[in-house]
Design an enzyme around this catalytic site. Structure first.
Site, PDB file in Angstrom:
ATOM      1  CE1 TYR A 171      25.112  21.193 106.588  1.00 47.79           C
ATOM      2  CE2 TYR A 171      26.036  18.964 105.899  1.00 47.79           C
ATOM      3  CZ  TYR A 171      24.828  19.886 106.195  1.00 47.79           C
ATOM      4  OH  TYR A 171      23.480  19.451 106.266  1.00 47.79           O
ATOM      5  CG  ASP A 222      32.410  20.676 109.403  1.00 47.76           C
ATOM      6  OD1 ASP A 222      31.231  20.225 108.493  1.00 47.76           O
ATOM      7  OD2 ASP A 222      33.631  20.406 108.971  1.00 47.76           O
ATOM      8  NE  ARG A 223      27.206  15.252 106.550  1.00 47.90           N
ATOM      9  CZ  ARG A 223      27.049  15.121 105.293  1.00 47.90           C
ATOM     10  NH1 ARG A 223      28.102  14.532 104.647  1.00 47.90           N
ATOM     11  NH2 ARG A 223      25.750  15.374 104.679  1.00 47.90           N
ATOM     12  CB  ALA A 231      29.691   2.274 109.321  1.00 47.60           C
ATOM     13  CB  SER A 289      20.701   7.406 100.431  1.00 46.93           C
ATOM     14  OG  SER A 289      19.485   8.350 100.504  1.00 46.93           O
ATOM     15  CE1 TYR A 336      24.222   5.571 102.343  1.00 49.87           C
ATOM     16  CE2 TYR A 336      26.119   7.000 101.948  1.00 49.87           C
ATOM     17  CZ  TYR A 336      25.166   6.255 101.702  1.00 49.87           C
ATOM     18  OH  TYR A 336      25.113   5.936 100.297  1.00 49.87           O
ATOM     19  CE  LYS A 384      24.987   1.756  99.966  1.00 48.36           C
ATOM     20  NZ  LYS A 384      23.750   0.990  99.237  1.00 48.36           N
ATOM     21  CE1 TYR A 432      19.029  19.311 105.754  1.00 49.01           C
ATOM     22  CE2 TYR A 432      21.080  19.929 106.498  1.00 49.01           C
ATOM     23  CZ  TYR A 432      20.195  19.088 106.076  1.00 49.01           C
ATOM     24  OH  TYR A 432      20.734  17.929 105.478  1.00 49.01           O
ATOM     25  CB  THR A 467      28.328   5.108  98.463  1.00 43.70           C
ATOM     26  OG1 THR A 467      29.110   6.319  98.873  1.00 43.70           O
ATOM     27  CG2 THR A 467      28.497   4.432  99.750  1.00 43.70           C
ATOM     28  CG  ASP A 468      32.585   8.176  96.613  1.00 44.52           C
ATOM     29  OD1 ASP A 468      31.577   8.070  97.338  1.00 44.52           O
ATOM     30  OD2 ASP A 468      33.036   9.013  96.002  1.00 44.52           O
ATOM     31  CD  GLU A 469      29.095   9.466 101.207  1.00 42.89           C
ATOM     32  OE1 GLU A 469      29.065   9.269 102.697  1.00 42.89           O
ATOM     33  OE2 GLU A 469      28.431   9.890 100.381  1.00 42.89           O
TER      34      GLU A 469
HETATM   35  P1  NAD Z   1      17.188   7.549  98.148  1.00 40.84           P
HETATM   36  O1  NAD Z   1      16.959   7.768  99.438  1.00 40.84           O
HETATM   37  O2  NAD Z   1      16.651   8.686  97.019  1.00 40.84           O
HETATM   38  O3  NAD Z   1      16.094   6.160  97.796  1.00 40.84           O
HETATM   39  C1  NAD Z   1      16.275   5.047  98.589  1.00 40.84           C
HETATM   40  C2  NAD Z   1      14.915   4.229  98.048  1.00 40.84           C
HETATM   41  O4  NAD Z   1      14.657   3.013  98.795  1.00 40.84           O
HETATM   42  C3  NAD Z   1      13.602   4.893  98.613  1.00 40.84           C
HETATM   43  O5  NAD Z   1      12.682   4.951  97.486  1.00 40.84           O
HETATM   44  C4  NAD Z   1      13.113   4.113  99.726  1.00 40.84           C
HETATM   45  O6  NAD Z   1      11.695   4.223  99.860  1.00 40.84           O
HETATM   46  C5  NAD Z   1      13.590   2.739  99.334  1.00 40.84           C
HETATM   47  N1  NAD Z   1      13.854   2.034 100.781  1.00 40.84           N
HETATM   48  C6  NAD Z   1      14.547   2.353 102.038  1.00 40.84           C
HETATM   49  N2  NAD Z   1      14.435   1.451 102.856  1.00 40.84           N
HETATM   50  C7  NAD Z   1      13.848   0.416 102.128  1.00 40.84           C
HETATM   51  C8  NAD Z   1      13.607  -0.701 102.537  1.00 40.84           C
HETATM   52  N3  NAD Z   1      13.773  -1.215 104.001  1.00 40.84           N
HETATM   53  N4  NAD Z   1      12.733  -1.844 101.784  1.00 40.84           N
HETATM   54  C9  NAD Z   1      12.464  -1.152 100.412  1.00 40.84           C
HETATM   55  N5  NAD Z   1      12.798  -0.041 100.074  1.00 40.84           N
HETATM   56  C10 NAD Z   1      13.458   0.792 100.846  1.00 40.84           C
HETATM   57  O7  NAD Z   1      18.435   6.988  97.572  1.00 40.84           O
HETATM   58  P2  NAD Z   1      19.406   7.346  96.324  1.00 40.84           P
HETATM   59  O8  NAD Z   1      20.160   8.523  96.392  1.00 40.84           O
HETATM   60  O9  NAD Z   1      18.492   7.024  94.932  1.00 40.84           O
HETATM   61  O10 NAD Z   1      20.472   6.040  96.526  1.00 40.84           O
HETATM   62  C11 NAD Z   1      20.241   4.750  95.908  1.00 40.84           C
HETATM   63  C12 NAD Z   1      21.325   3.791  95.966  1.00 40.84           C
HETATM   64  O11 NAD Z   1      22.650   4.328  95.772  1.00 40.84           O
HETATM   65  C13 NAD Z   1      21.767   3.639  97.764  1.00 40.84           C
HETATM   66  O12 NAD Z   1      21.849   2.222  97.778  1.00 40.84           O
HETATM   67  C14 NAD Z   1      22.932   4.488  98.041  1.00 40.84           C
HETATM   68  O13 NAD Z   1      23.739   3.997  99.118  1.00 40.84           O
HETATM   69  C15 NAD Z   1      23.497   4.475  96.663  1.00 40.84           C
HETATM   70  N6  NAD Z   1      24.270   5.725  96.219  1.00 40.84           N
HETATM   71  C16 NAD Z   1      23.625   6.914  96.247  1.00 40.84           C
HETATM   72  C17 NAD Z   1      24.620   7.847  95.971  1.00 40.84           C
HETATM   73  C18 NAD Z   1      23.968   9.276  95.565  1.00 40.84           C
HETATM   74  O14 NAD Z   1      24.616  10.373  95.288  1.00 40.84           O
HETATM   75  N7  NAD Z   1      22.724   9.598  96.108  1.00 40.84           N
HETATM   76  C19 NAD Z   1      25.686   7.742  95.463  1.00 40.84           C
HETATM   77  C20 NAD Z   1      26.406   6.372  95.206  1.00 40.84           C
HETATM   78  C21 NAD Z   1      25.568   5.346  96.027  1.00 40.84           C
HETATM   79  P1  TYD Z   2      25.390  15.406 100.382  1.00 38.94           P
HETATM   80  O1  TYD Z   2      24.592  15.939  99.416  1.00 38.94           O
HETATM   81  O2  TYD Z   2      24.647  15.301 101.890  1.00 38.94           O
HETATM   82  O3  TYD Z   2      26.177  14.019 100.194  1.00 38.94           O
HETATM   83  P2  TYD Z   2      27.448  13.087 100.935  1.00 38.94           P
HETATM   84  O4  TYD Z   2      27.373  13.662 102.335  1.00 38.94           O
HETATM   85  O5  TYD Z   2      26.727  11.948 100.834  1.00 38.94           O
HETATM   86  O6  TYD Z   2      28.757  13.547 100.342  1.00 38.94           O
HETATM   87  O7  TYD Z   2      26.454  16.537 100.868  1.00 38.94           O
HETATM   88  C1  TYD Z   2      27.397  16.831  99.862  1.00 38.94           C
HETATM   89  C2  TYD Z   2      28.445  17.856 100.481  1.00 38.94           C
HETATM   90  O8  TYD Z   2      27.682  18.741 100.765  1.00 38.94           O
HETATM   91  C3  TYD Z   2      29.088  17.115 101.570  1.00 38.94           C
HETATM   92  O9  TYD Z   2      30.398  17.672 101.979  1.00 38.94           O
HETATM   93  C4  TYD Z   2      28.372  17.887 102.699  1.00 38.94           C
HETATM   94  C5  TYD Z   2      27.825  19.291 102.334  1.00 38.94           C
HETATM   95  N1  TYD Z   2      26.631  19.804 102.550  1.00 38.94           N
HETATM   96  C6  TYD Z   2      26.600  21.342 103.030  1.00 38.94           C
HETATM   97  O10 TYD Z   2      27.819  21.932 102.796  1.00 38.94           O
HETATM   98  N2  TYD Z   2      25.235  21.569 103.162  1.00 38.94           N
HETATM   99  C7  TYD Z   2      24.083  21.143 103.158  1.00 38.94           C
HETATM  100  O11 TYD Z   2      23.079  21.750 103.382  1.00 38.94           O
HETATM  101  C8  TYD Z   2      24.331  19.791 102.721  1.00 38.94           C
HETATM  102  C9  TYD Z   2      22.921  19.105 102.765  1.00 38.94           C
HETATM  103  C10 TYD Z   2      25.417  19.217 102.192  1.00 38.94           C
END
Ligand code: NAD
Ligand code: TYD
Length: 356
Positions: free
Chosen positions: A220, A293-294, A165, A94, A163, A167, A354, A138-140
């Site tokens: 970033y 930047d990323r 792509a 993720s 990531y 999703k 980082y 995700t909205d990404e």
């Molecule tokens: P996370 O990285 O915290 O957790 C992912 C979990 O999946 C972990 O427990 C990991 O062990 C498990 N996992 C990874 N690969 C696996 C595999 N091959 N088999 C079984 N388990 C596996 O992620 P998260 O932030 O909780 O995100 C959960 C979902 O929500 C993802 O699909 C992500 O794309 C989506 N999502 C996340 C966000 C966000 O802001 N975090 C926003 C929108 C959507």
């Molecule tokens: P992140 O939490 O990685 O989520 P996503 O990339 O999925 O949106 O990052 C959120 C925003 O914060 C993103 O614009 C990247 C930025 N960022 C920083 O500026 N510094 C950091 O150390 C991290 C991890 C993210």
């Protein structure tokens, strides 16, 4: 046809959103079924997140299974052993930054893993229509916005990172299984989540812990990138609403209607940390560092969540400043959790990328 909702397979339930969802579900009076949590425990999976649930329901209504969604035989066995009627698919790689340094895991888990799970569901469920495969996305997948506008369910996909792509590919597979095989499926595309149990490589927990530990706050680029933030519990509520009331074959956008420039969010966070510690806000803001930047960093995300609001009656309810404050307090008060997480591979990787 009403949905069965007796045996829910949650993939990735030991991660951030998955574990919050299991906590949420355990508090839903309308749910009397069993939860089967399949997670292979990558660096991001932490069963400690669910210690209370294990204590309360373990072996009765909650079953943790260490399994990889890419393993077809294991997934098929799970469907049959637990008579799974609902899948809520959170498991994924993720983190965008990790996908830049090493995209392969993202392809393997997010695309091949989702495909394997879909195949297992199709083979197990055959023509059943009281079942549901809900895919968390995700909205990404929609790419990056200019200054105006918001992503709707009709916005074309334009993913920019490995990531997003991966999703996007998984979303297309879910849709194709509905269109081609009639597999009952729904998809949600959600904005950035924050809250307890988030692995501290993502921006909000990373900034909270760095601030509390007196470390630099790495922003970033120019810090003007915009994200829409949603409290994780509101996301869980949206997912449960879709699983109960969503229409098969439909996609729902979920967001917080809460856009923040990264730099403004970090400044707010500094103010809140300073209120809690009694130290001056400058002590924290002076630690903000604009870092490299990323690559391919999306400029702005914003979600139009009018469809789920209108059709299913969901809306975000947590006020951001309140949710952020609660999140800071949670990290401050859970140092054993934080330390355990930091003893793992998290520390090495974060140091390298980082602070190196
Ligand atoms: P996370 O990285 O915290 O957790 C992912 C979990 O999946 C972990 O427990 C990991 O062990 C498990 N996992 C990874 N690969 C696996 C595999 N091959 N088999 C079984 N388990 C596996 O992620 P998260 O932030 O909780 O995100 C959960 C979902 O929500 C993802 O699909 C992500 O794309 C989506 N999502 C996340 C966000 C966000 O802001 N975090 C926003 C929108 C959507
Ligand atoms: P992140 O939490 O990685 O989520 P996503 O990339 O999925 O949106 O990052 C959120 C925003 O914060 C993103 O614009 C990247 C930025 N960022 C920083 O500026 N510094 C950091 O150390 C991290 C991890 C993210």
């Amino acid at each position: 046809m009403t949905r069965a909702l007796n045996n829910i397979l949650i993939t990735g339930g030991a991660g951030f959103i998955g574990s919050n969802f299991i906590h949420y579900l355990s508090g839903q009076k309308d749910f009397q079924g069993r939860i089967i949590n399949a997670d292979c425990l990558t660096y991001a999976g932490n069963p400690e997140n669910l210690a209370e649930i294990e204590e309360k329901w373990g072996g009765k209504r909650y079953f943790f299974v260490k399994a990889n969604i890419r393993d077809h035989a294991s997934m098929k066995a799970l469907f049959s052993k637990y008579n799974i009627d609902t899948v809520i698919h959170f498991a994924a790689e993720s983190h965008v930054d990790r996908s830049i340094y090493g995209p392969k895991e993202f392809i393997d888990t997010n695309i091949i893993g989702t495909f394997t799970l879909l195949e297992s569901a199709r083979e197990s469920w055959k023509e059943r229509d009281d079942v549901l495969f809900h895919h968390i996305s995700t909205d990404e997948v929609f790419g990056s916005l200019g200054e105006k506008g918001a992503f709707s369910e009709e916005t074309p996909y334009r993913p920019n990172s490995p990531y997003s792509a991966s999703k996007a590919s998984s979303d297309h597979l879910v849709r194709a299984y509905f269109m081609t095989y009639g597999l009952p499926a729904t998809i949600s595309n959600c904005s950035n989540n924050y809250g307890p149990y988030q692995f501290p490589e993502k921006m909000i927990p990373l900034m909270i812990l760095n601030a509390l530990e007196g470390k630099d706050l790495p922003v970033y680029g120019d810090g003007q990138n915009i994200r829409d933030w949603l409290y994780v519990r509101d996301h869980c509520d949206a997912v449960w609403t879709i699983v109960n009331k969503g229409k098969k074959g439909e996609t729902y956008n979920v967001g917080g209607e809460n856009e923040w420039k990264n730099i403004d969010l970090v400044r707010l966070l500094c103010r809140q940390v300073s209120d809690l510690t009694g130290r001056s806000s400058d002590e924290y803001t002076d630690r903000i560092r604009f870092v490299k930047d990323r690559p391919g960093h999306d400029r702005r995300y914003a979600i139009n969540c009018g469809k789920i609001k209108k059709e299913l009656g969901w809306k975000p309810s947590c006020h951001f400043e309140q949710g952020l404050l609660e999140t800071i307090v949670w990290y401050r008060d859970h140092s054993p959790w934080v330390n355990n997480v930091k003893n793992g591979s998290y520390k090495e990787w974060v140091e390298k990328h980082y602070h190196g």
